[in-house]
Design a protein around this motif. Structure first.
Motif, PDB file in Angstrom:
ATOM      1  N   CYS A   1      -5.067   0.444   6.323  1.00 10.38           N
ATOM      2  CA  CYS A   1      -5.266   1.867   6.663  1.00 10.38           C
ATOM      3  C   CYS A   1      -6.510   2.471   6.018  1.00 10.38           C
TER       4      CYS A   1
ATOM      5  N   CYS B   1       0.856  -1.185   0.000  1.00 11.00           N
ATOM      6  CA  CYS B   1       0.000   0.000   0.000  1.00 11.00           C
ATOM      7  C   CYS B   1       0.896   1.241   0.000  1.00 11.00           C
TER       8      CYS B   1
ATOM      9  N   CYS C   1      -7.565   0.026   1.167  1.00 15.99           N
ATOM     10  CA  CYS C   1      -6.507  -0.783   1.776  1.00 15.99           C
ATOM     11  C   CYS C   1      -7.068  -1.486   3.011  1.00 15.99           C
TER      12      CYS C   1
ATOM     13  N   HIS D   1       0.256   4.107   0.985  1.00 15.94           N
ATOM     14  CA  HIS D   1       0.021   4.969   2.152  1.00 15.94           C
ATOM     15  C   HIS D   1       0.679   4.416   3.416  1.00 15.94           C
ATOM     16  N   CYS D   2       0.371   3.150   3.749  1.00 17.61           N
ATOM     17  CA  CYS D   2       0.850   2.609   5.031  1.00 17.61           C
ATOM     18  C   CYS D   2       1.947   1.560   4.841  1.00 17.61           C
TER      19      CYS D   2
HETATM   20 ZN    ZN Z   1      -2.646   1.074   3.548  1.00 13.83          ZN
END
Ligand code: ZN
Length: 264
Positions: A72, A44, A69, A46-47
């Motif tokens: 997150c 992912c 996701c 983002h995380c």
């Molecule tokens: Zn994520």
């Protein structure tokens, strides 16, 4: 051919297309950043959670996860399942039109590489040589191996396809003193010529120019740069090539009937 065998063909082509679409996503995302396309496993953005096996199933994982996701809950770009769906759909169309054949095999390679290249072009205004130049070579080799194709057709396709856009780019440069068409587009049309033969080139140039004009006007209206906004031309060439591959005959026939309604 029995119905069961037909269905089997669609399943194989569809699955193969979805999987290659998933691989295409990896190339689209990583290649322009200079990252390895074989590892590590996708995560992912983002995380940084590494995706588990069940989160890597083309199209379906995105649907199960409702586009978020699992860790997150950041939204996953719908472009991923879209690319997978486009390839699965085009692969099924290939089976529908060409069955189990050399041409179908060549088409699946072309679709995989050209759709991947188109999305990179949309994002970064460039067509990777690794796709276009190897496409030309594989297209020429395909013409030698495929009993339904002529090598000369393919060879002239490279020369005329590449030459035609090169001339357009050259005169545009003389006239405007700036680059209008990228070298990538020239290599792409040479590749299309290698796969579809020289006779396909005028149709593909015409259709892509019409599509590109509408696309350019739409982009120009939305952009604050107006009509000077840059649009990538690669995707239009690829769409026109697919229109040629899948529908040119019926399209030409429909066009003819507009003027000659008595044509059967
Ligand atoms: Zn994520």
């Amino acid at each position: 051919m029995s119905d069961a065998f037909e269905l089997y063909g669609y399943v194989v082509f569809g699955l193969f297309g979805a999987l290659l679409g998933s691989f295409g996503n990896v190339i689209i995302y990583r290649w322009p950043k200079g990252l390895s396309i074989v590892g590590p496993r996708s995560a992912c953005p983002h995380c940084s959670k590494k995706l588990s096996a069940w989160e890597l199933i083309p199209i379906f994982s995105w649907l199960f996860l409702r586009g978020k996701c699992s860790a997150c809950k950041a939204p996953i770009n719908p472009r991923y399942p879209l690319v997978e769906f486009i390839m699965a759909f085009l692969f099924c169309l290939t089976y529908y039109k060409f069955g189990w054949s050399w041409t179908a095999l060549e088409m699946t390679f072309f679709i995989f590489a050209a759709v991947t290249a188109s999305f990179i072009d949309l994002d970064h205004f460039l067509l990777p040589d690794i796709l276009t130049l190897s496409g030309i070579v594989i297209g020429l080799v395909g013409a030698l191996l495929n009993p339904d194709r002529q090598f000369m057709d393919s060879f002239l396709g490279v020369l005329i396809g590449g030459g035609m856009l090169w001339a357009v780019a050259y005169f545009y440069y003389l006239y405007r003193k700036e680059e209008g068409m990228g070298g990538g587009d020239i290599k792409l049309l040479a590749w299309i010529g290698a796969v579809f033969g020289w006779k396909a080139i005028p149709f593909i140039v015409l259709v892509s120019s019409v599509l590109g004009t509408f696309g350019g006007i739409a982009t120009g209206l939305k952009s604050n740069k107006g009509m000077k906004a840059v649009i990538p031309f690669g995707p239009y060439l690829v769409v026109a090539a697919l229109v040629y591959a899948f529908g040119a005959q019926s399209l030409a026939h429909t066009y003819l009937r507009l003027f000659l309604p008595f044509v059967e």
